[in-house]
Scaffold this motif. Structure first.
Motif, PDB file in Angstrom:
ATOM      1  N   UNK A 499       0.835  -1.199   0.000  1.00  0.00           N
ATOM      2  CA  UNK A 499       0.000   0.000   0.000  1.00  0.00           C
ATOM      3  C   UNK A 499       0.870   1.250   0.000  1.00  0.00           C
ATOM      4  N   UNK A 500       0.285   2.335  -0.461  1.00  0.00           N
ATOM      5  CA  UNK A 500       0.938   3.630  -0.278  1.00  0.00           C
ATOM      6  C   UNK A 500       1.106   3.885   1.219  1.00  0.00           C
ATOM      7  N   UNK A 501       2.169   4.556   1.584  1.00  0.00           N
ATOM      8  CA  UNK A 501       2.469   4.744   3.007  1.00  0.00           C
ATOM      9  C   UNK A 501       1.311   5.394   3.757  1.00  0.00           C
ATOM     10  N   UNK A 502       0.604   6.334   3.071  1.00  0.00           N
ATOM     11  CA  UNK A 502      -0.462   7.052   3.772  1.00  0.00           C
ATOM     12  C   UNK A 502      -1.708   6.187   3.991  1.00  0.00           C
ATOM     13  N   UNK A 503      -1.781   5.005   3.320  1.00  0.00           N
ATOM     14  CA  UNK A 503      -2.936   4.124   3.476  1.00  0.00           C
ATOM     15  C   UNK A 503      -2.698   3.014   4.496  1.00  0.00           C
ATOM     16  N   UNK A 504      -1.475   2.856   4.972  1.00  0.00           N
ATOM     17  CA  UNK A 504      -1.190   1.810   5.950  1.00  0.00           C
ATOM     18  C   UNK A 504      -1.871   2.162   7.271  1.00  0.00           C
ATOM     19  N   UNK A 505      -2.702   1.252   7.813  1.00  0.00           N
ATOM     20  CA  UNK A 505      -3.402   1.581   9.061  1.00  0.00           C
ATOM     21  C   UNK A 505      -2.454   1.947  10.197  1.00  0.00           C
ATOM     22  N   UNK A 506      -2.810   3.008  10.885  1.00  0.00           N
ATOM     23  CA  UNK A 506      -2.052   3.371  12.081  1.00  0.00           C
ATOM     24  C   UNK A 506      -2.535   2.576  13.282  1.00  0.00           C
ATOM     25  N   UNK A 507      -3.841   2.379  13.373  1.00  0.00           N
ATOM     26  CA  UNK A 507      -4.431   1.697  14.530  1.00  0.00           C
ATOM     27  C   UNK A 507      -4.943   0.322  14.105  1.00  0.00           C
ATOM     28  N   UNK A 508      -4.627  -0.695  14.908  1.00  0.00           N
ATOM     29  CA  UNK A 508      -5.100  -2.050  14.676  1.00  0.00           C
ATOM     30  C   UNK A 508      -5.846  -2.537  15.914  1.00  0.00           C
ATOM     31  N   UNK A 509      -7.007  -3.132  15.668  1.00  0.00           N
ATOM     32  CA  UNK A 509      -7.855  -3.618  16.759  1.00  0.00           C
ATOM     33  C   UNK A 509      -8.272  -5.044  16.453  1.00  0.00           C
ATOM     34  N   UNK A 510      -8.005  -5.968  17.362  1.00  0.00           N
ATOM     35  CA  UNK A 510      -8.410  -7.361  17.178  1.00  0.00           C
ATOM     36  C   UNK A 510      -9.732  -7.597  17.894  1.00  0.00           C
ATOM     37  N   UNK A 511     -10.690  -8.170  17.166  1.00  0.00           N
ATOM     38  CA  UNK A 511     -12.003  -8.483  17.723  1.00  0.00           C
ATOM     39  C   UNK A 511     -12.251  -9.982  17.640  1.00  0.00           C
ATOM     40  N   UNK A 512     -12.967 -10.503  18.620  1.00  0.00           N
ATOM     41  CA  UNK A 512     -13.347 -11.916  18.567  1.00  0.00           C
ATOM     42  C   UNK A 512     -14.305 -12.165  17.412  1.00  0.00           C
ATOM     43  N   UNK A 513     -15.156 -11.184  17.143  1.00  0.00           N
ATOM     44  CA  UNK A 513     -16.103 -11.285  16.024  1.00  0.00           C
ATOM     45  C   UNK A 513     -16.495  -9.883  15.601  1.00  0.00           C
ATOM     46  N   UNK A 514     -16.683  -9.691  14.316  1.00  0.00           N
ATOM     47  CA  UNK A 514     -17.089  -8.395  13.793  1.00  0.00           C
ATOM     48  C   UNK A 514     -18.545  -8.109  14.164  1.00  0.00           C
TER      49      UNK A 514
END
Length: 548
Positions: A499-514
């Motif tokens: 991805x372009x650098x500006x599109x790389x997610x800054x925040x990541x969140x893990x969920x058990x289910x969406x």
């Protein structure tokens, strides 16, 4: 504002067949009562419905509609009154729906997953005169807000059928086709149903669907799927949404049998296909992937299924589904407010796309000022119908939202789409899902496609969260595959090379289910409203520096 001409129909060889069906119904006759009368005369004792051990012929269905219209009228329901239905996939749902459509009353199905304030909002917006509720869901109405519009007239759907307030089972007398009185005058522009959106971007809106819109659903969807007279159509989707409801019209108008099952079951799907000798079915979102995830069996191709709707099924699953099950998936695009307006060939020549513009609608792609953009450039998809009342007429008691959506005489879908070479249309993302980060536009859909290639990720949603520097930051909610560990650095470096650098997610969140709607769509509004939460991994706080 001029729209480009629609491309040739996706099914040119079948075009005459569907046009011939349309020709049988003059514009004023595109109402359910006339359709039932005419199709019962033509198909008589042929099977139309199979649901929960109940079977109705075309004659039976005509009698059911007339009888339940009489039952509703005896209870004080008049043309234009709204009847809320809070019920799963049962024949009683159709008894009430058909009765309303015959009488001219307005069926108002409610998603059985709605609770609390969401359910209160729908009740207060719809203001039904009668509530028909499945017994197992009665307690749900104890959770609604004080002041919610629950009518005094309530019918209950139980194991013995529908009962009134005195617990007496309602069993209206049905007549033979020759004895049925003429139905009340109902016009093609009269609202037959109010279908509530899932509320993924705000409060649920009641979409006012006219009688003729459901007629055209039965024509356009059948053309997209290549439905033939005598086919058996199987749906496991919830009937309170338009997909399963319009499949009934597909069957009715095309001389088919409609099989309605309670819900989708991965283990029970193929046995149902074989038991009912199904030719056409409807798979949305992850359903195809779930079927592919099951162990292969020797009898995977031992069935009569000819085609399946594959709207929203990712490109990577199309070829493997066809190879394993010998069933092509049809790409397409439709919405409750519009109709089935895009479809692919069978099988799709551009898997994962929306397909081509079909006969019956006009489309343009525009910028933020409703000015058309050139092919290959993404913009908002605008649609308008060719036939009268083939689209919805607006949102119930939401005039501002109606004007906003139907601005400049086009329906604004809210979807970012581009038209590629040869007239194939591709979905990019929702307009509100587009992310603006430090002067750059980020497509959430494009980021999601990259994340879904990561071996540890089974589902994801990319969305905007507020930036301390203004505009947005990119956040991604992730659901992991079983027994896979979460390594945020690995996920970030994986994205960084793709991805372009500006599109790389800054925040990541893990969920058990969406968080999902009843139709399996991810509720991004819940994720956006939650914003930045303490359990998110923050790339910048962790000291990870992107390479540029």
């Amino acid at each position: 504002m001029n729209a480009p001409a629609a491309v040739d129909p996706v099914r040119p060889a079948e075009g005459d067949r569907y046009d011939a069906i349309v020709a049988q119904f003059a514009p004023r006759e595109r109402v359910l009562s006339t359709i039932l009368l005419r199709q019962a005369k033509r198909y008589g004792d042929a099977l139309l419905l199979r649901c929960g051990g109940v079977e109705w012929t075309y004659n039976d269905t005509l009698a059911v509609a007339a009888a339940w219209a009489g039952q509703l009228a005896s209870a004080g329901i008049q043309a234009g009154d709204r009847v809320a239905i809070f019920c799963g996939n049962r024949p009683e749902f159709l008894q009430v729906y058909l009765g309303c459509a015959w009488l001219g009353a307005i069926a108002t199905p409610i998603n059985i997953a709605f609770r609390g304030a969401q359910l209160s909002h729908v009740l207060n917006n719809a203001r039904p005169k009668l509530l028909v509720v499945e017994n197992i869901h009665r307690a749900v109405f104890d959770s609604v807000d004080e002041g919610a519009t629950i009518p005094s007239l309530v019918w209950t759907v139980g194991k013995d059928g529908i009962t009134d307030g005195s617990d007496a089972v309602l069993a209206p007398a049905s007549a033979s086709p020759d004895e049925i009185a003429s139905p009340p005058l109902v016009r093609p522009g009269d609202t037959v149903a109010i279908l509530y959106t899932s509320g993924t971007t705000g409060p649920s809106k009641g979409v006012c669907c006219p009688q003729a819109q459901l007629f055209w659903w039965g024509i356009y969807s059948a053309r997209a799927l290549g439905i033939r007279e005598g086919d058996v159509l199987l749906t496991t989707l919830p009937i309170f949404h338009t997909n399963a409801l319009n499949a009934f019209y597909q069957a009715l108008l095309n001389g088919c049998t409609y099989v309605l099952e309670p819900k989708f079951s991965a283990s029970g799907f193929w046995p149902s296909v074989r038991r009912h000798k199904v030719n056409v079915t409807y798979l949305l979102g992850a359903m195809a992937a779930i079927l592919l995830s099951r162990p292969s069996e020797q009898g995977d191709r031992d069935h009569g299924l000819r085609v399946a709707l594959g709207g929203g099924v990712p490109e990577r699953f199309h070829a493997s589904f066809l190879e394993r099950f010998n069933v092509p998936l049809v790409d397409g695009y439709a919405s409750t407010e519009t109709n089935f307006v895009f479809a692919s060939p069978i099988p799709s020549d551009h898997p994962g796309s929306m397909g081509y513009l079909m006969k019956g609608a006009e489309a343009i792609i525009v910028d933020g000022d409703d000015a058309p953009v050139p092919d290959g450039e993404a913009g908002e998809l605008l649609l308008r119908p060719v036939e009268p009342f083939s689209f919805a007429t607006g949102y119930l008691d939401m005039p501002e939202k109606t004007v906003e959506a139907w601005c400049n005489y086009w329906f604004h879908t809210g979807d970012r789409v581009l038209r590629g070479p040869g007239g194939v249309f591709r979905f990019i993302d929702r307009v509100k899902d587009a992310i603006r980060r430090r002067g750059e536009n980020v497509s959430s859909w494009e980021v999601e496609q990259v994340l879904m290639q990561h071996p540890a990720i089974s589902a994801c949603a990319v969305y905007a969260v507020p930036s301390e520097m203004g505009e947005d930051e990119v956040a991604a909610a992730l659901e992991l595959k079983p027994d896979m560990a979460f390594d945020p650095v690995d996920v970030t470096s994986f994205c960084e090379t793709r991805l372009a650098y500006f599109a790389v997610p800054r925040f990541l969140l893990v969920l058990a289910a969406m968080p999902l709607t009843e139709n399996g769509k991810i509720k991004k509004i819940e994720l956006r409203e939650a914003g930045i939460t303490p359990d998110m991994w923050d790339r910048e706080a962790a000291g990870y520096k992107l390479k540029r």
